[in-house]
Scaffold this motif. Structure first.
Motif, mmCIF file in Angstrom:
data_model
loop_
_atom_site.group_PDB
_atom_site.id
_atom_site.type_symbol
_atom_site.label_atom_id
_atom_site.label_comp_id
_atom_site.label_asym_id
_atom_site.label_seq_id
_atom_site.Cartn_x
_atom_site.Cartn_y
_atom_site.Cartn_z
ATOM 1 N N ALA A 168 0.802 -1.225 0.000
ATOM 2 C CA ALA A 168 0.000 0.000 0.000
ATOM 3 C C ALA A 168 0.838 1.280 0.000
ATOM 4 O O ALA A 168 0.326 2.349 -0.342
ATOM 5 C CB ALA A 168 -0.932 0.005 1.212
ATOM 6 N N LEU A 169 2.113 1.179 0.384
ATOM 7 C CA LEU A 169 2.952 2.386 0.472
ATOM 8 C C LEU A 169 3.809 2.596 -0.778
ATOM 9 O O LEU A 169 4.605 3.529 -0.828
ATOM 10 C CB LEU A 169 3.855 2.295 1.703
ATOM 11 N N GLU A 170 3.662 1.721 -1.757
ATOM 12 C CA GLU A 170 4.427 1.890 -2.999
ATOM 13 C C GLU A 170 3.957 3.135 -3.740
ATOM 14 O O GLU A 170 2.797 3.510 -3.647
ATOM 15 C CB GLU A 170 4.260 0.640 -3.876
ATOM 16 N N PRO A 171 4.868 3.812 -4.466
ATOM 17 C CA PRO A 171 6.251 3.446 -4.772
ATOM 18 C C PRO A 171 7.273 3.905 -3.721
ATOM 19 O O PRO A 171 8.464 3.699 -3.890
ATOM 20 C CB PRO A 171 6.507 4.186 -6.081
ATOM 21 N N HIS A 172 6.793 4.477 -2.624
ATOM 22 C CA HIS A 172 7.708 5.086 -1.654
ATOM 23 C C HIS A 172 8.415 4.039 -0.797
ATOM 24 O O HIS A 172 9.607 4.151 -0.522
ATOM 25 C CB HIS A 172 6.941 6.093 -0.792
ATOM 26 N N ILE A 173 7.669 3.030 -0.353
ATOM 27 C CA ILE A 173 8.247 1.883 0.351
ATOM 28 C C ILE A 173 7.660 0.637 -0.296
ATOM 29 O O ILE A 173 6.443 0.478 -0.361
ATOM 30 C CB ILE A 173 7.938 1.911 1.859
ATOM 31 N N ASP A 174 8.531 -0.243 -0.788
ATOM 32 C CA ASP A 174 8.058 -1.373 -1.575
ATOM 33 C C ASP A 174 7.495 -2.492 -0.708
ATOM 34 O O ASP A 174 7.825 -2.622 0.483
ATOM 35 C CB ASP A 174 9.194 -1.910 -2.448
ATOM 36 N N ALA A 175 6.663 -3.318 -1.323
ATOM 37 C CA ALA A 175 5.960 -4.378 -0.607
ATOM 38 C C ALA A 175 6.908 -5.408 -0.011
ATOM 39 O O ALA A 175 6.702 -5.866 1.119
ATOM 40 C CB ALA A 175 4.966 -5.065 -1.551
ATOM 41 N N ARG A 176 7.935 -5.790 -0.743
ATOM 42 C CA ARG A 176 8.846 -6.816 -0.250
ATOM 43 C C ARG A 176 9.584 -6.337 0.996
ATOM 44 O O ARG A 176 9.749 -7.092 1.968
ATOM 45 C CB ARG A 176 9.850 -7.192 -1.347
ATOM 46 N N THR A 177 10.033 -5.083 0.980
ATOM 47 C CA THR A 177 10.691 -4.521 2.159
ATOM 48 C C THR A 177 9.750 -4.516 3.352
ATOM 49 O O THR A 177 10.129 -4.909 4.461
ATOM 50 C CB THR A 177 11.188 -3.098 1.882
ATOM 51 N N MET A 178 8.512 -4.094 3.129
ATOM 52 C CA MET A 178 7.547 -4.044 4.230
ATOM 53 C C MET A 178 7.293 -5.429 4.806
ATOM 54 O O MET A 178 7.240 -5.609 6.024
ATOM 55 C CB MET A 178 6.229 -3.438 3.727
ATOM 56 N N GLU A 179 7.163 -6.428 3.928
ATOM 57 C CA GLU A 179 6.884 -7.788 4.406
ATOM 58 C C GLU A 179 8.043 -8.345 5.227
ATOM 59 O O GLU A 179 7.840 -8.902 6.318
ATOM 60 C CB GLU A 179 6.598 -8.701 3.217
ATOM 61 N N ILE A 180 9.259 -8.190 4.715
ATOM 62 C CA ILE A 180 10.431 -8.683 5.443
ATOM 63 C C ILE A 180 10.624 -7.918 6.743
ATOM 64 O O ILE A 180 10.900 -8.497 7.802
ATOM 65 C CB ILE A 180 11.692 -8.584 4.566
ATOM 66 N N HIS A 181 10.467 -6.618 6.669
ATOM 67 C CA HIS A 181 10.652 -5.741 7.831
ATOM 68 C C HIS A 181 9.681 -6.139 8.946
ATOM 69 O O HIS A 181 10.067 -6.251 10.114
ATOM 70 C CB HIS A 181 10.411 -4.299 7.400
#
Length: 246
Positions: free
Chosen positions: A57-70
């Motif tokens: 939901a925060l793309e393109p500013h924060i990508d989905a893969r980063t959010m999931e791993i984080h």
């Protein structure tokens, strides 16, 4: 002539009355205990909080893969590590992560650093997931006025906050906090929290590489710039109001 008194009926009625009184008293006591528990229960428990938005939901500013791993890897690891450290300290576990972070001196020295890092990581990330959002809202109440009064302008605040994020060497956080009744920009190392310093966080940005490296690689400046596009001003306003009342 008055009817003769029936002692059996009187005794039964008396028992009913006594029983009803005990039930009412017990109900009142139960409610009192529940009310006390509600006021003393930790504001944050030891479970991974659910996000109110999808990872993408925060793309393109924060990508989905980063959010999931984080969220599912890094944050979850802090919780697991903290609970493992506290397995022989049920009294500390029951106090909750925020209470321990506020009072690290009360944690046994043998596990203090681990709790500082891992309970701190849990507290900081639980805060962070709320301060970023796809719908950033609009702060039209006290906070913008307070920021302008403290820093001269919103632009000057953003400049100081960005400097704090960029100048944090290695891993850490940038914060807008309320301390001693004043808004201050500060930076903490690793998973240290403003709570440990008697401050109340209003806005926080995670500048660990795991928060941005997949998308921005080593260009932290672009990540910090993108943060302003997902900063949840409505939540920041809520945080500020709560800090003023605390």
């Amino acid at each position: 002539m008055n009817a003769p008194e029936n002692p059996q009926i009187s005794r039964r009625d008396a028992l009913k009355i006594i029983g009803a009184g005990v039930a009412v008293a017990s109900l009142g006591l139960t409610k009192a205990i529940a009310a006390e528990a509600a006021t003393t229960a930790p504001a944050l428990d030891w479970e991974l909080p659910k996000l109110s938005y999808a990872y993408g939901a925060l793309e393109p500013h924060i990508d989905a893969r980063t959010m999931e791993i984080h969220h599912t890897k890094h944050h979850q690891a802090y919780i697991i590590n903290a609970k493992n450290l506290l397995k022989d300290h049920p009294d500390l576990l029951a106090r909750g992560p925020e209470a321990l972070v506020r009072d690290l001196a009360s944690v046994p020295e043998a596990i203090r650093t681990g709790i500082r890092n891992n309970a701190g990581g849990h507290v900081n990330h639980s805060f962070f997931w709320k301060i970023i959002a796809p719908d950033t809202g609009a702060s039209t109440q006290q906070l913008p006025v307070a920021i302008a009064a403290a820093f001269g302008s919103m632009d000057e605040f953003k400049k100081q906050f960005t400097d704090a994020a960029m100048k944090r060497f290695g891993s850490g956080w940038a914060w807008l906090s309320l301390k001693d009744g004043k808004l201050v920009v500060q930076s903490t190392a690793n998973q240290d929290s403003p709570l440990s310093d008697g401050a109340k966080p209003i806005i926080g940005l995670d500048v660990w590489e795991h928060a941005y490296y997949l998308h921005y690689q080593n260009v932290r400046a672009d990540y910090v710039k993108a943060f302003w596009n997902v900063l949840n001003w409505t939540q920041a306003e809520t945080n500020y109001g709560a800090a003023l009342k605390a």
